[in-house]
Design a protein around this motif. Structure first.
Motif, mmCIF file in Angstrom:
data_model
loop_
_atom_site.group_PDB
_atom_site.id
_atom_site.type_symbol
_atom_site.label_atom_id
_atom_site.label_comp_id
_atom_site.label_asym_id
_atom_site.label_seq_id
_atom_site.Cartn_x
_atom_site.Cartn_y
_atom_site.Cartn_z
ATOM 1 N N THR A 45 0.857 -1.184 0.000
ATOM 2 C CA THR A 45 0.000 0.000 0.000
ATOM 3 C C THR A 45 0.894 1.235 0.000
ATOM 4 O O THR A 45 2.115 1.136 0.118
ATOM 5 N N SER A 93 1.343 3.326 2.282
ATOM 6 C CA SER A 93 2.050 3.470 3.556
ATOM 7 C C SER A 93 3.236 2.515 3.671
ATOM 8 O O SER A 93 4.028 2.629 4.597
ATOM 9 N N GLU A 135 2.819 -0.809 4.011
ATOM 10 C CA GLU A 135 2.293 -2.089 4.510
ATOM 11 C C GLU A 135 1.775 -2.908 3.328
ATOM 12 O O GLU A 135 1.408 -2.365 2.303
ATOM 13 N N THR A 146 -8.604 -2.897 7.023
ATOM 14 C CA THR A 146 -7.866 -1.708 6.621
ATOM 15 C C THR A 146 -8.661 -0.944 5.577
ATOM 16 O O THR A 146 -9.664 -1.442 5.055
ATOM 17 N N PHE A 164 -2.223 8.244 7.650
ATOM 18 C CA PHE A 164 -2.032 6.812 7.852
ATOM 19 C C PHE A 164 -2.090 6.506 9.343
ATOM 20 O O PHE A 164 -1.604 7.268 10.166
ATOM 21 N N GLY A 165 -2.719 5.382 9.677
ATOM 22 C CA GLY A 165 -2.849 4.989 11.070
ATOM 23 C C GLY A 165 -4.143 5.455 11.718
ATOM 24 O O GLY A 165 -4.474 5.016 12.811
ATOM 25 N N LYS A 174 -8.288 0.606 9.841
ATOM 26 C CA LYS A 174 -7.122 1.488 9.930
ATOM 27 C C LYS A 174 -6.764 1.965 8.535
ATOM 28 O O LYS A 174 -6.631 1.159 7.606
ATOM 29 N N ASN A 230 -4.416 2.832 5.762
ATOM 30 C CA ASN A 230 -3.019 2.544 5.441
ATOM 31 C C ASN A 230 -2.722 2.698 3.959
ATOM 32 O O ASN A 230 -1.676 2.271 3.483
ATOM 33 N N ASP A 231 -3.644 3.326 3.220
ATOM 34 C CA ASP A 231 -3.444 3.473 1.776
ATOM 35 C C ASP A 231 -4.157 4.733 1.288
ATOM 36 O O ASP A 231 -4.985 5.303 2.005
#
Length: 128
Positions: free
Chosen positions: A49, A51, A53, A61, A69-70, A87, A89-90
């Motif tokens: 992604t 981020s 991850e 997610t 992010f987060g 969450k 993350n992208d």
């Protein structure tokens, strides 16, 4: 004199950073939006992604264009009333129609997996 200017610049920068964090903190416990959400296609499994991850369909997610992010957001299906927390993350989705991409696991838990998309309410979860 040069030392004073450097110190002033550092203090100004620090105050702007603190103010930006206060704005995000205020938004996280009060902001709600109604948007259209969809979910990631199977072909993205295992890919990185934005981020850094890796995407895994079973994890809860999401991709959002602007949220940091987060950030944890609560997503509520307005038809079924089911909710999940995801969450960010992208980045994405890059469509005018949709504002949120969620993982397949989250889509199944919300009851939108077979539908493909749904109107949802998102709320920012206050960090612990």
């Amino acid at each position: 004199m040069k030392y004073h200017l450097q110190l002033l610049a550092i203090l100004c920068f620090a105050s702007f950073a603190v103010k930006a964090q206060e704005i995000v903190a205020k938004a996280t416990d009060t902001t709600k939006q109604i948007i259209l959400a969809t979910y990631y296609a199977k072909k993205f499994e295992g890919r990185k992604t934005t981020s850094g991850e890796r995407y895994h369909a079973k994890k809860f997610t999401a991709a959002h264009r602007t949220l940091p992010f987060g950030t944890i957001i609560k997503v509520k299906n307005l038809v079924t009333g089911k909710t999940v927390e995801v969450k960010v993350n992208d980045r994405g989705p890059f469509s005018k129609k949709f504002s949120l991409d969620i993982s397949q696991g989250a889509a199944k838990a919300l009851g939108i997996y077979k539908l493909g998309y749904a109107r949802v309410e998102i709320a920012y979860v206050k960090p612990d």
